[in-house]
Design a protein around this motif. Structure first.
Motif, PDB file in Angstrom:
ATOM      1  N   MET A 110      -3.741  -4.990  12.951  1.00 30.80           N
ATOM      2  CA  MET A 110      -3.067  -3.734  12.612  1.00 30.80           C
ATOM      3  C   MET A 110      -4.053  -2.597  12.827  1.00 30.80           C
ATOM      4  SD  MET A 110      -0.763  -4.389   9.213  1.00 30.80           S
ATOM      5  CE  MET A 110      -0.112  -2.737   9.294  1.00 30.80           C
ATOM      6  N   LYS A 111      -3.559  -1.487  13.291  1.00 32.58           N
ATOM      7  CA  LYS A 111      -4.432  -0.344  13.586  1.00 32.58           C
ATOM      8  C   LYS A 111      -4.813   0.447  12.338  1.00 32.58           C
ATOM      9  CE  LYS A 111      -4.373  -1.116  17.952  1.00 32.58           C
ATOM     10  NZ  LYS A 111      -5.338  -2.083  18.387  1.00 32.58           N
ATOM     11  N   SER A 112      -3.971   0.408  11.306  1.00 30.05           N
ATOM     12  CA  SER A 112      -4.227   1.216  10.120  1.00 30.05           C
ATOM     13  C   SER A 112      -4.621   0.348   8.925  1.00 30.05           C
ATOM     14  CB  SER A 112      -2.999   2.050   9.747  1.00 30.05           C
ATOM     15  OG  SER A 112      -3.246   2.718   8.529  1.00 30.05           O
ATOM     16  N   TYR A 113      -5.854   0.472   8.511  1.00 35.16           N
ATOM     17  CA  TYR A 113      -6.353  -0.209   7.320  1.00 35.16           C
ATOM     18  C   TYR A 113      -5.507   0.175   6.105  1.00 35.16           C
ATOM     19  CZ  TYR A 113      -9.402  -1.270   3.367  1.00 35.16           C
ATOM     20  OH  TYR A 113      -9.898  -1.736   2.178  1.00 35.16           O
ATOM     21  N   TRP A 114      -5.212   1.463   5.956  1.00 29.36           N
ATOM     22  CA  TRP A 114      -4.523   1.953   4.764  1.00 29.36           C
ATOM     23  C   TRP A 114      -3.074   1.513   4.690  1.00 29.36           C
ATOM     24  CZ3 TRP A 114      -7.488   2.645   1.007  1.00 29.36           C
ATOM     25  CH2 TRP A 114      -8.779   3.120   1.204  1.00 29.36           C
ATOM     26  N   ILE A 115      -2.402   1.387   5.816  1.00 29.01           N
ATOM     27  CA  ILE A 115      -1.032   0.850   5.796  1.00 29.01           C
ATOM     28  C   ILE A 115      -1.071  -0.605   5.337  1.00 29.01           C
ATOM     29  CG2 ILE A 115       0.916   0.132   7.250  1.00 29.01           C
ATOM     30  CD1 ILE A 115       0.561   2.787   8.752  1.00 29.01           C
ATOM     31  N   ALA A 116      -2.028  -1.361   5.867  1.00 22.30           N
ATOM     32  CA  ALA A 116      -2.175  -2.763   5.452  1.00 22.30           C
ATOM     33  C   ALA A 116      -2.515  -2.853   3.967  1.00 22.30           C
ATOM     34  CB  ALA A 116      -3.247  -3.447   6.287  1.00 22.30           C
ATOM     35  N   LYS A 117      -3.415  -2.002   3.505  1.00 24.27           N
ATOM     36  CA  LYS A 117      -3.877  -2.052   2.115  1.00 24.27           C
ATOM     37  C   LYS A 117      -2.795  -1.612   1.139  1.00 24.27           C
ATOM     38  CE  LYS A 117      -7.096  -2.514  -1.034  1.00 24.27           C
ATOM     39  NZ  LYS A 117      -7.452  -3.858  -1.439  1.00 24.27           N
ATOM     40  N   ILE A 118      -2.157  -0.488   1.410  1.00 25.42           N
ATOM     41  CA  ILE A 118      -1.213   0.092   0.446  1.00 25.42           C
ATOM     42  C   ILE A 118       0.175  -0.535   0.543  1.00 25.42           C
ATOM     43  CG2 ILE A 118      -0.026   2.215  -0.236  1.00 25.42           C
ATOM     44  CD1 ILE A 118      -2.631   3.706   0.660  1.00 25.42           C
ATOM     45  N   PHE A 119       0.687  -0.700   1.752  1.00 22.56           N
ATOM     46  CA  PHE A 119       2.077  -1.106   1.911  1.00 22.56           C
ATOM     47  C   PHE A 119       2.284  -2.605   2.089  1.00 22.56           C
ATOM     48  CE2 PHE A 119       2.035   3.366   3.230  1.00 22.56           C
ATOM     49  CZ  PHE A 119       2.938   3.854   2.307  1.00 22.56           C
ATOM     50  N   ILE A 120       1.223  -3.334   2.355  1.00 22.38           N
ATOM     51  CA  ILE A 120       1.379  -4.786   2.484  1.00 22.38           C
ATOM     52  C   ILE A 120       0.627  -5.489   1.355  1.00 22.38           C
ATOM     53  CG2 ILE A 120       0.976  -6.814   3.937  1.00 22.38           C
ATOM     54  CD1 ILE A 120       1.304  -4.923   6.374  1.00 22.38           C
ATOM     55  N   SER A 121      -0.684  -5.370   1.358  1.00 23.16           N
ATOM     56  CA  SER A 121      -1.490  -6.101   0.389  1.00 23.16           C
ATOM     57  C   SER A 121      -1.215  -5.677  -1.050  1.00 23.16           C
ATOM     58  CB  SER A 121      -2.978  -5.944   0.706  1.00 23.16           C
ATOM     59  OG  SER A 121      -3.735  -6.754  -0.162  1.00 23.16           O
ATOM     60  N   THR A 126       0.596  -6.791  -6.334  1.00 23.72           N
ATOM     61  CA  THR A 126       1.251  -6.281  -7.543  1.00 23.72           C
ATOM     62  C   THR A 126       2.353  -7.233  -8.004  1.00 23.72           C
ATOM     63  OG1 THR A 126       0.756  -3.992  -6.982  1.00 23.72           O
ATOM     64  CG2 THR A 126       2.573  -4.356  -8.515  1.00 23.72           C
ATOM     65  N   ILE A 127       3.160  -7.704  -7.070  1.00 22.62           N
ATOM     66  CA  ILE A 127       4.229  -8.656  -7.407  1.00 22.62           C
ATOM     67  C   ILE A 127       3.626  -9.957  -7.938  1.00 22.62           C
ATOM     68  CG2 ILE A 127       6.090 -10.082  -6.454  1.00 22.62           C
ATOM     69  CD1 ILE A 127       6.649  -7.655  -4.531  1.00 22.62           C
ATOM     70  N   ALA A 128       2.598 -10.452  -7.271  1.00 22.16           N
ATOM     71  CA  ALA A 128       1.950 -11.700  -7.715  1.00 22.16           C
ATOM     72  C   ALA A 128       1.335 -11.528  -9.103  1.00 22.16           C
ATOM     73  CB  ALA A 128       0.881 -12.126  -6.703  1.00 22.16           C
ATOM     74  N   ASN A 129       0.670 -10.401  -9.347  1.00 20.79           N
ATOM     75  CA  ASN A 129       0.090 -10.157 -10.672  1.00 20.79           C
ATOM     76  C   ASN A 129       1.164 -10.146 -11.754  1.00 20.79           C
ATOM     77  OD1 ASN A 129      -2.664 -10.033 -10.098  1.00 20.79           O
ATOM     78  ND2 ASN A 129      -2.581  -7.854  -9.614  1.00 20.79           N
ATOM     79  N   TYR A 130       2.294  -9.516 -11.467  1.00 21.50           N
ATOM     80  CA  TYR A 130       3.393  -9.468 -12.442  1.00 21.50           C
ATOM     81  C   TYR A 130       3.917 -10.880 -12.713  1.00 21.50           C
ATOM     82  CZ  TYR A 130       7.798  -8.499 -14.733  1.00 21.50           C
ATOM     83  OH  TYR A 130       8.832  -8.499 -15.633  1.00 21.50           O
ATOM     84  N   VAL A 131       4.160 -11.631 -11.659  1.00 23.57           N
ATOM     85  CA  VAL A 131       4.704 -12.984 -11.817  1.00 23.57           C
ATOM     86  C   VAL A 131       3.720 -13.863 -12.584  1.00 23.57           C
ATOM     87  CG1 VAL A 131       5.400 -15.082 -10.574  1.00 23.57           C
ATOM     88  CG2 VAL A 131       6.236 -12.846  -9.827  1.00 23.57           C
ATOM     89  N   PHE A 132       2.435 -13.818 -12.215  1.00 22.75           N
ATOM     90  CA  PHE A 132       1.438 -14.621 -12.932  1.00 22.75           C
ATOM     91  C   PHE A 132       1.389 -14.235 -14.407  1.00 22.75           C
ATOM     92  CE2 PHE A 132      -1.325 -15.303  -8.895  1.00 22.75           C
ATOM     93  CZ  PHE A 132      -0.469 -16.302  -8.463  1.00 22.75           C
ATOM     94  N   SER A 133       1.413 -12.934 -14.679  1.00 22.46           N
ATOM     95  CA  SER A 133       1.362 -12.472 -16.065  1.00 22.46           C
ATOM     96  C   SER A 133       2.601 -12.913 -16.842  1.00 22.46           C
ATOM     97  CB  SER A 133       1.224 -10.955 -16.123  1.00 22.46           C
ATOM     98  OG  SER A 133      -0.046 -10.551 -15.668  1.00 22.46           O
ATOM     99  N   LYS A 134       3.755 -12.753 -16.243  1.00 22.25           N
ATOM    100  CA  LYS A 134       5.027 -13.066 -16.908  1.00 22.25           C
ATOM    101  C   LYS A 134       5.199 -14.572 -17.120  1.00 22.25           C
ATOM    102  CE  LYS A 134       9.484 -11.942 -17.839  1.00 22.25           C
ATOM    103  NZ  LYS A 134       9.768 -11.236 -19.051  1.00 22.25           N
TER     104      LYS A 134
END
Length: 141
Positions: A110-121, A126-134
């Motif tokens: 991917m050409k954009s580090y920030w797109i990968a960081k913010i919109f993918i990773s 965030t979803i994984a953290n919520y599921v693990f916590s719940k």
């Protein structure tokens, strides 16, 4: 209209508060990284790793009590055991973040580090953290 919004807020209260706490945690972690960068010279590559680890640790230490009390309303008397489970789950999603970033930037190129960081990773973590916590950390008995 106001009643519908209010009903939605009540229905999704846990997720909304989780996201608010997440934003607060991110700001605290970034603040710790900023302060760490002021303290460390950052001319040596290992110092960046130390600073990143420090800011992650500050974020975890900040997030645990807020998630425990506000988001999941845990009453587990084994706070230390619960905290270490929380921290372990965050280590697993830190590794997940590193792998996702490596895949998106190095493998998929991917050409954009920030797109990968913010919109993918960040979304996946965030979803994984919520599921693990719940499901694992703050599960109701």
């Amino acid at each position: 209209m106001v009643e519908k919004v209010k009903a939605l807020c009540i229905k999704y209260r846990e997720i909304l508060i989780y996201l608010i706490v997440g934003v607060m945690t991110t700001l605290v972690s970034w603040g710790a990284a900023f302060l760490g960068k002021l303290v460390l010279n950052m001319d040596v590559s290992w110092q960046n790793t130390v600073n990143n680890t420090f800011s992650w640790l500050v974020g975890v230490l900040f997030a645990y009590p807020l998630n425990r009390k506000w988001v999941f309303k845990s009453e587990n008397p084994q706070i230390l055991k619960e905290f270490f489970g929380f921290a372990a789950s965050r280590v697993s999603t830190l590794i997940m973040d590193i792998v996702i970033m490596w895949l998106t930037i190095n493998v998929i190129q991917m050409k954009s580090y920030w797109i990968a960081k913010i919109f993918i990773s960040s979304v996946i973590v965030t979803i994984a953290n919520y599921v693990f916590s719940k499901v694992l950390i703050f599960k109701k008995k």
